[in-house]
Enzyme design. Structure first.
Site, short mmCIF file in Angstrom:
data_model
loop_
_atom_site.label_atom_id
_atom_site.label_comp_id
_atom_site.label_asym_id
_atom_site.label_seq_id
_atom_site.Cartn_x
_atom_site.Cartn_y
_atom_site.Cartn_z
N ALA A 168 0.70 -1.17 -0.06
CA ALA A 168 0.19 0.05 -0.07
C ALA A 168 0.96 1.31 0.03
CB ALA A 168 -0.97 0.04 1.29
N ASP A 169 1.97 1.25 0.74
CA ASP A 169 2.81 2.50 0.72
C ASP A 169 3.60 2.62 -0.75
OD1 ASP A 169 3.09 3.47 3.34
OD2 ASP A 169 3.77 1.46 4.10
N GLY A 170 4.05 1.62 -1.38
CA GLY A 170 4.33 1.68 -2.80
C GLY A 170 3.34 2.10 -3.68
#
Length: 397
Positions: A168-170
């Site tokens: 999700a961060d990426g």
């Protein structure tokens, strides 16, 4: 070739961990001057994630590449003054503090835009700048849970599954970099910057497809299917006679037909249910059995060659060793070796894509905490004597 596409764009990266810093990395890869601002005694926690060699964090070498590193205590009046001075000559500021934190320090959008009306301010948080969850602490794992990703991932009879990396961060990082470029275009046209409110829970939700519309219109809730798909079959991972794993996908009808001819089951192609991916998925047991048996009886090289000859889609399931040895990755330069002052030659992923006229480049790997503080502050008129005074007060390191 001309100069880098983002040469002349200055980015202040005052974010931590992954989504914000990785967005800044993507911009730095294409020539932006990225200044990484960290607390003097509490550096970005990403410097402590993953393995290290001789005390040097290895993930940071990629995440921190193409960034100049500066230490400033933003919570101090002197530190806030320094950031405003840096912002006056910047184009972008990326931050991921909890909503209200920058405002408490006198560094909210109003103050930043007073210093530089053209500044693009990207605010990256788990849940967004407002709403009932906005003050909660949050990380990408919570976005993977809330978005429906975890509910869709895993075996049908198993628990929801989180990815073993910052998915999700990426995705949020890519979205932030895109949002920054959109806002920079608007600033170029309109003459003023704006605030980007990016909630990490949203970009991953967008990539999960039409599940909201399907529920709205049909009341359908997509189940966990393991490595299978509800949209096509055969689609799975299969083990070869060598014990290797390969992935097969048949997202198009023509590929599905080629696979079934290859594995000796052309008879199913004439079945009415074979005509669409969704109806094929309803017969996944039969299709999987045929494909698995054919692959299991052959060594990996023969399997891959057979699929290639049939113009059907297949890929070996790699760990990092397979990635480094793969000739396609080698041909397109996906892995680059960077000379580093601390570790010597270091391998890492290359920039995300190839531009014909203004290619990106890894100019240097992630630098030590605060290495460029004196040089960057000198660029905004801070004398060496003033730097030493700030250092004595703990404002910089």
């Amino acid at each position: 070739m001309s100069e880098s596409a983002l040469r002349g764009i200055r980015v202040l990266d005052v974010s931590t961990l992954f989504a914000g810093p990785l967005a800044a990395t993507f911009l730095g890869d294409f020539g932006a001057d990225v200044i990484k601002v960290e607390h003097p005694t509490r550096p970005d926690a990403a410097r402590g994630h993953g393995p290290a060699k001789d005390g040097v964090n290895l993930w940071w070498k990629t995440l921190g590449r193409n960034k100049r590193t500066v230490t400033i205590d933003l919570g101090s009046p002197d530190g806030a003054e320094l950031l405003l001075a840096l912002a006056a000559d910047a184009d972008v500021l990326i931050e991921n503090f909890r909503p209200g934190t920058l405002e408490r320090w006198g560094l909210g959008p109003e103050a930043l835009h007073a210093a530089n009306p053209r500044l693009v301010i990207a605010r990256v948080t788990a849940f967004g700048q407002f709403g009932p969850y906005s003050a909660r602490p949050g990380f990408g794992s919570l976005a993977e849970a809330m978005s429906g990703f975890a509910a869709l991932t895993g075996e049908p009879d198993g628990p929801p599954t989180l990815p073993p990396f910052g998915l999700a961060d990426g995705i949020a990082a890519l979205s932030t970099a895109y949002a920054v470029m959109v806002a920079l275009r608007a600033a170029e046209r309109d003459g003023h910057g704006q605030v980007i409110d990016l909630a990490i829970i949203e970009p991953i939700l967008m990539l999960l497809g039409g599940q909201i519309t399907a529920y709205d219109q049909l009341g359908a809730v997509q189940p966990r299917t393991g490595n299978r798909s509800v949209n096509n079959a055969p689609r799975n991972v299969y083990r070869t006679a060598d014990g290797d794993w390969v992935a097969v996908s048949t997202s198009s009808q023509s590929i599905a037909e080629r696979v079934m001819r290859l594995v000796g089951r052309p008879d199913v192609i004439d079945e009415p249910w074979f005509a669409t991916g969704h109806s094929r998925a309803e017969h996944a047991d039969e299709l999987d059995a045929a494909v698995a048996a054919w692959i299991a009886a052959r060594p990996t090289e023969e399997v891959v060659r057979g699929f290639e000859d049939a113009q059907a889609a297949i890929a070996q399931v790699y760990d990092v060793r397979g990635i480094l040895a793969d000739p396609q990755y080698q041909a397109i330069g996906t892995v680059q070796t960077v000379d580093d002052d601390e570790l010597g030659p270091v391998k890492m992923q290359n920039v995300l894509f190839r531009l014909s006229d203004t290619p990106g480049a890894i100019r240097w790997a992630g630098r030590p905490h605060g290495r460029d503080t004196d040089d960057v502050l000198a660029e905004i008129g801070v004398t060496q004597e003033q730097v030493e005074a700030l250092r004595a007060k703990g404002v910089v390191r």
